[in-house]
Design an enzyme around this catalytic site. Sequence first.
Site, short mmCIF file in Angstrom:
data_model
loop_
_atom_site.label_atom_id
_atom_site.label_comp_id
_atom_site.label_asym_id
_atom_site.label_seq_id
_atom_site.Cartn_x
_atom_site.Cartn_y
_atom_site.Cartn_z
N SER A 108 37.70 -6.72 12.56
CA SER A 108 39.01 -7.12 12.56
C SER A 108 39.25 -8.47 13.82
CB SER A 108 40.07 -6.17 12.75
OG SER A 108 41.27 -6.26 13.33
N TYR A 131 43.33 -13.22 10.70
CA TYR A 131 44.88 -13.58 10.40
C TYR A 131 44.94 -15.12 11.07
CZ TYR A 131 45.86 -8.59 10.37
OH TYR A 131 46.11 -7.07 10.07
N THR A 157 43.20 -11.82 5.44
CA THR A 157 44.27 -11.02 5.09
C THR A 157 45.57 -11.67 4.91
OG1 THR A 157 43.14 -9.22 6.59
CG2 THR A 157 45.52 -8.62 6.17
N LYS A 229 42.15 -10.76 1.03
CA LYS A 229 42.51 -9.21 1.23
C LYS A 229 43.90 -8.79 1.19
CE LYS A 229 41.72 -5.57 4.40
NZ LYS A 229 42.86 -5.19 5.02
N HIS A 253 46.77 -2.88 2.63
CA HIS A 253 46.51 -2.55 4.08
C HIS A 253 46.67 -1.10 4.53
CE1 HIS A 253 47.13 -5.64 7.58
NE2 HIS A 253 46.71 -4.43 8.06
C1 FNR Z 1 44.08 -1.36 9.60
N1 FNR Z 1 44.02 -2.64 8.51
C2 FNR Z 1 43.93 -3.78 8.92
N2 FNR Z 1 43.48 -4.81 8.24
C3 FNR Z 1 43.17 -6.04 8.45
O1 FNR Z 1 43.07 -6.92 7.53
N3 FNR Z 1 43.38 -6.34 9.77
C4 FNR Z 1 43.44 -5.62 10.64
O2 FNR Z 1 43.24 -5.76 11.99
C5 FNR Z 1 43.64 -4.09 10.28
N4 FNR Z 1 43.99 -3.16 10.88
C6 FNR Z 1 44.04 -1.79 10.80
C7 FNR Z 1 44.26 -0.75 11.79
C8 FNR Z 1 44.38 0.37 11.34
C9 FNR Z 1 44.60 1.47 12.55
C10 FNR Z 1 44.39 0.79 10.10
C11 FNR Z 1 44.34 2.29 9.61
C12 FNR Z 1 44.18 -0.19 9.02
C13 FNR Z 1 43.88 -2.14 7.14
C14 FNR Z 1 42.60 -1.83 6.75
O3 FNR Z 1 41.70 -3.11 6.38
C15 FNR Z 1 42.48 -1.27 5.08
O4 FNR Z 1 43.08 -2.06 4.27
C16 FNR Z 1 43.08 0.07 5.29
O5 FNR Z 1 42.71 1.05 6.21
C17 FNR Z 1 42.38 0.94 3.82
O6 FNR Z 1 42.97 1.96 3.79
P1 FNR Z 1 42.39 3.56 4.50
O7 FNR Z 1 40.87 3.53 3.86
O8 FNR Z 1 42.59 3.64 5.82
O9 FNR Z 1 43.19 4.42 3.63
#
Ligand code: FNR
Length: 330
Positions: A108, A131, A157, A229, A253
């Site tokens: 990330s 981002y 993203t 994404k 997300h």
């Molecule tokens: C995320 N996700 C996320 N996505 C992204 O593109 N950049 C980010 O910094 C983050 N940060 C983030 C923090 C936390 C705590 C979570 C739970 C999720 C989204 C992540 O990439 C992904 O899309 C989801 O977590 C997928 O769903 P599940 O597996 O958590 O159900």
Amino acid sequence: MEGEPVNVNEFQELARQALPKMYYDFFSGGAEDQHTLKENVEAFRRITFRPRILVDVSRINLSTTVLGYKISAPIMVAPSSMHKLAHPEGEIATARAAAASNTIMVLSSMSSCTIEEVASSCNAIRFFQLYVYKNRDVAAQLVQRAERNGYKAIVLTVDAPMLGRREADIKNKMIVPPLKNIEGLVSTEVDNDEGSILEGFAKGALDASLCWRDIGWLRSITNLPILIKGVLTREDAIKATEVGVAGIVVSNHGARQLDYTPATITVLEEQFKTRHVVHAVGGKVPVFLDGGVRRGTDVFKALALGAQAILIGRPVIYGLAAKVEYGVSR
Ligand code: FNR
């Protein structure tokens, strides 16, 4: 719970016990009514199998390739922020587990360990999640750092023009530690009168004007393949292939952004209607999925519905919080 955890739900319970409430809520929670949060998991449960019998399955091979990289199973690490809130070893432990499991980790932009620290700590195949900040130079610098440090793809993203309203974080007055990866690049001084600090940060820093033509800009500053994404519709899947991305990630997300989007597996199921993203892409680029994957059978369902591989977000964090690198590997 008796004995060793045997599934993601049990790891989640251990993580809940291990973490301060503020952090557990941050990791586990979703936006607003958390409708999509529940749906991401429940929609998998509604899909059942029609197993065919008397097929020779004595030799199975779970490996697959993603953008030409061979991984041991179609399960990758989704980008998620601030792993040090789950465990002091942060993304370094996560990356080591990814390397040991021979899979890809997407780091990330909001990680607690830097691009460089993660790169030098293990030999996992790494992609970098981006981002785009209002200050485009910041995004460009991050991309260049990722490229220099051997990351193999940019995962852009596109579902976060502003932060989803995560009410647990607002109530808990969620504190965001310094984000080392973007330290000095983006101002984290925020006015926190309303909303969480993260919400204020996103509002101040993220570029809400990002649109399709900016994919051209991103392509002009990097030679790395770009995955997009946050695709949830057939229309956008078609557009994505037109602007030359190397793959799409069907994602909401993890239900942390816009509530009341469909579960991601529901989006793939739309092939049984007429608006299927995988068909729309017509095999031009691979389709990945994340959101709600908690079991091997969920992975299989996603593959059966056309995904090349899936990513997991929270399961990784629960593993990290409960049992560090070993937990992530499990
Ligand atoms: C995320 N996700 C996320 N996505 C992204 O593109 N950049 C980010 O910094 C983050 N940060 C983030 C923090 C936390 C705590 C979570 C739970 C999720 C989204 C992540 O990439 C992904 O899309 C989801 O977590 C997928 O769903 P599940 O597996 O958590 O159900």
